[in-house]
Design an enzyme around this catalytic site. Structure first.
Site, PDB file in Angstrom:
ATOM      1  N   TYR A  52       0.838  -1.191   0.000  1.00  0.00           N
ATOM      2  CA  TYR A  52       0.000   0.000   0.000  1.00  0.00           C
ATOM      3  C   TYR A  52       0.877   1.246   0.000  1.00  0.00           C
ATOM      4  O   TYR A  52       1.610   1.509   0.951  1.00  0.00           O
ATOM      5  CB  TYR A  52      -0.934   0.022   1.208  1.00  0.00           C
ATOM      6  CG  TYR A  52      -2.004  -1.048   1.209  1.00  0.00           C
ATOM      7  CD1 TYR A  52      -2.308  -1.778   0.058  1.00  0.00           C
ATOM      8  CD2 TYR A  52      -2.729  -1.337   2.362  1.00  0.00           C
ATOM      9  CE1 TYR A  52      -3.287  -2.751   0.060  1.00  0.00           C
ATOM     10  CE2 TYR A  52      -3.720  -2.308   2.370  1.00  0.00           C
ATOM     11  CZ  TYR A  52      -3.990  -3.014   1.215  1.00  0.00           C
ATOM     12  OH  TYR A  52      -4.970  -3.988   1.221  1.00  0.00           O
ATOM     13  N   SER A 215     -13.333  -4.130   0.069  1.00  0.00           N
ATOM     14  CA  SER A 215     -14.116  -3.338  -0.896  1.00  0.00           C
ATOM     15  C   SER A 215     -15.614  -3.549  -0.703  1.00  0.00           C
ATOM     16  O   SER A 215     -16.339  -3.884  -1.648  1.00  0.00           O
ATOM     17  CB  SER A 215     -13.709  -3.668  -2.337  1.00  0.00           C
ATOM     18  OG  SER A 215     -12.409  -3.205  -2.612  1.00  0.00           O
ATOM     19  N   PRO A 216     -16.137  -3.345   0.506  1.00  0.00           N
ATOM     20  CA  PRO A 216     -17.555  -3.595   0.765  1.00  0.00           C
ATOM     21  C   PRO A 216     -18.507  -2.607   0.119  1.00  0.00           C
ATOM     22  O   PRO A 216     -19.718  -2.807   0.177  1.00  0.00           O
ATOM     23  CB  PRO A 216     -17.635  -3.509   2.296  1.00  0.00           C
ATOM     24  CG  PRO A 216     -16.510  -2.604   2.687  1.00  0.00           C
ATOM     25  CD  PRO A 216     -15.409  -2.921   1.718  1.00  0.00           C
ATOM     26  N   GLU A 223     -14.348  -1.172  -9.979  1.00  0.00           N
ATOM     27  CA  GLU A 223     -15.037  -0.411 -11.027  1.00  0.00           C
ATOM     28  C   GLU A 223     -15.695   0.844 -10.475  1.00  0.00           C
ATOM     29  O   GLU A 223     -15.878   1.817 -11.199  1.00  0.00           O
ATOM     30  CB  GLU A 223     -16.082  -1.292 -11.715  1.00  0.00           C
ATOM     31  CG  GLU A 223     -15.479  -2.384 -12.584  1.00  0.00           C
ATOM     32  CD  GLU A 223     -16.542  -3.182 -13.313  1.00  0.00           C
ATOM     33  OE1 GLU A 223     -17.504  -2.571 -13.828  1.00  0.00           O
ATOM     34  OE2 GLU A 223     -16.423  -4.413 -13.371  1.00  0.00           O
TER      35      GLU A 223
END
Length: 305
Positions: A52, A215-216, A223
Site C-alpha cells: 500500500y 471493498s464492501p 469499477e
C-alpha cells in the site's frame, strides 16, 4: 464497538476493521484526524499491506498515530505480504524480509496478524511454515491468516503450517456476492450457481476462519462504488428505504448487510472520508431482519431459484 473473536483465537477485534490502503492520499493532519476518530469510535483494528503506497501507508500511519509503546497497546495491527512487482512471492526469505520492513515502517516490534496477500502459484508450503515458525518464536507475529485464498489452497498450507489460519480476506459486497449466490443456487444451470471459490464461505465457517470482506462498497473489480450510484436505482432505493427506517445512512446499511450474515464477518472499510467512516462504524449497532437482508439481496439484481 461490538467485538468478535478472530477465527479460533481469543483475540477480540471490532466487527469493522479500518483499512489503510488510501491513507497516503491524506495530508498529515487529515491522517491524524482520521485515525483518532476511528479510535474514539472504538475501531482500533487497522489493516495494512506492505504494497500500500509502496510502504508509505504504513509509515504515514505510524506518524499519524504517534506510535509509541503506550499507543501500541491500544491498537490491533494487521498487515499483508506476498505481492511483488510482476509476481507473487511466498518464499521464506521474502516473508521474513517483508515482515521486518512492515515492523520498521509501523514502528512496532510485532504484528498482531499477518496475512498472505494473494496466492503464489509457486508456493512451497514448507517454506511458509518455516517462516511462520520463526516469526512466531521471535515474537514478531502473533497470529496468521490469508487473503484471497480458496479452501484447497488453505488446506495445502495447513498440511505444513502449525499456526491456526484465523482470517481470510476476500472481496465481498452487496454487488459482489458470488460466494453467497452460489450457495443459494445449488444445482441450478444459471451463472449465479457457478462455484468460483470452492465454497469458501462454508469452508471458513466450518473451520472457524473469519472472513474479512474487502471493498464492501464496490462493484466489479475496483469499477466504482455502488452506494448512491445512479447505475443501481433499485438497490439504492431499497437501501435508502431501510436506512430511513433505522435512522442511519445507506453506507451504514451496506456494512450492516455483511454483518447480518451469521458467518460473523469483519468488513474492512477502505474509506478515508470521515463521514463514511462514522457511518460504516454505526453498522455495528444495526441488526437487519432476515426479510430486509433478502430484500437488499434481490434489489441488487440477484434472483432466487
Amino acid at each position: 464497538m461490538r467485538k468478535i473473536k478472530l477465527g479460533s483465537s481469543n483475540l477480540e477485534v471490532p466487527v469493522v476493521a479500518v483499512g489503510c490502503m488510501r491513507i497516503n492520499q491524506l495530508q498529515p493532519e487529515q491522517a491524524e484526524k482520521f485515525i483518532q476518530t476511528a479510535l474514539e469510535l472504538g475501531a482500533n483494528f487497522f489493516d495494512h499491506a506492505d504494497i500500500y503506497g509502496g510502504g508509505a501507508c504504513e509509515e504515514i500511519f505510524a506518524q499519524a498515530i504517534h506510535m509509541n509503546d503506550n499507543v501500541r497497546e491500544k491498537v490491533i495491527l494487521q498487515s499483508k505480504c506476498g505481492i511483488r512487482e510482476g509476481r507473487y512471492d511466498f518464499s521464506k526469505e521474502h516473508i521474513l524480509n517483508s515482515v521486518d520492513g512492515i515492523l520498521r515502517r509501523l514502528r512496532t516490534d510485532y504484528l498482531d496478524v499477518l496475512l498472505l496477500h494473494r496466492p503464489d502459484a509457486l508456493v512451497e508450503p514448507e517454506e511458509v511454515a518455516e517462516a511462520f515458525d520463526i516469526l512466531q518464536s521471535t515474537g514478531k507475529v502473533r497470529h496468521f491468516g490469508v487473503s484471497n485464498h480458496k479452501p484447497m489452497q488453505i488446506e495445502l498450507l495447513k498440511k505444513y503450517v502449525r499456526q491456526p489460519i484465523l482470517a481470510n480476506q476476500l472481496q465481498l459486497s452487496i454487488m459482489h456476492a458470488f460466494m453467497i449466490s452460489q450457495g443459494i443456487n445449488v444445482n441450478m444451470d444459471v451463472p449465479a450457481a457457478y462455484d468460483r471459490d470452492g465454497s469458501v464461505l462454508d469452508y471458513c465457517r466450518l473451520h472457524d476462519i473469519t472472513i474479512q470482506p474487502w471493498s464492501p462498497f464496490l462493484y466489479g473489480f475496483f469499477e466504482g462504488v455502488f452506494v448512491g450510484n445512479e447505475k443501481f436505482p433499485a438497490l439504492n432505493a431499497k437501501m435508502n428505504e431501510i436506512a430511513a427506517r433505522y435512522g442511519v445512512s445507506n453506507t451504514t446499511i451496506a456494512i450492516a448487510w455483511l454483518l447480518r450474515h451469521p458467518a460473523k464477518m469483519q468488513p474492512v472499510i477502505g474509506t478515508t472520508n470521515l463521514q463514511r467512516l462514522e457511518d460504516s462504524l454505526k453498522a455495528a449497532e444495526v441488526n437487519l431482519t432476515r426479510e430486509e437482508w433478502y430484500e437488499i439481496y434481490l434489489a441488487a439484481g440477484n434472483a432466487l431459484p
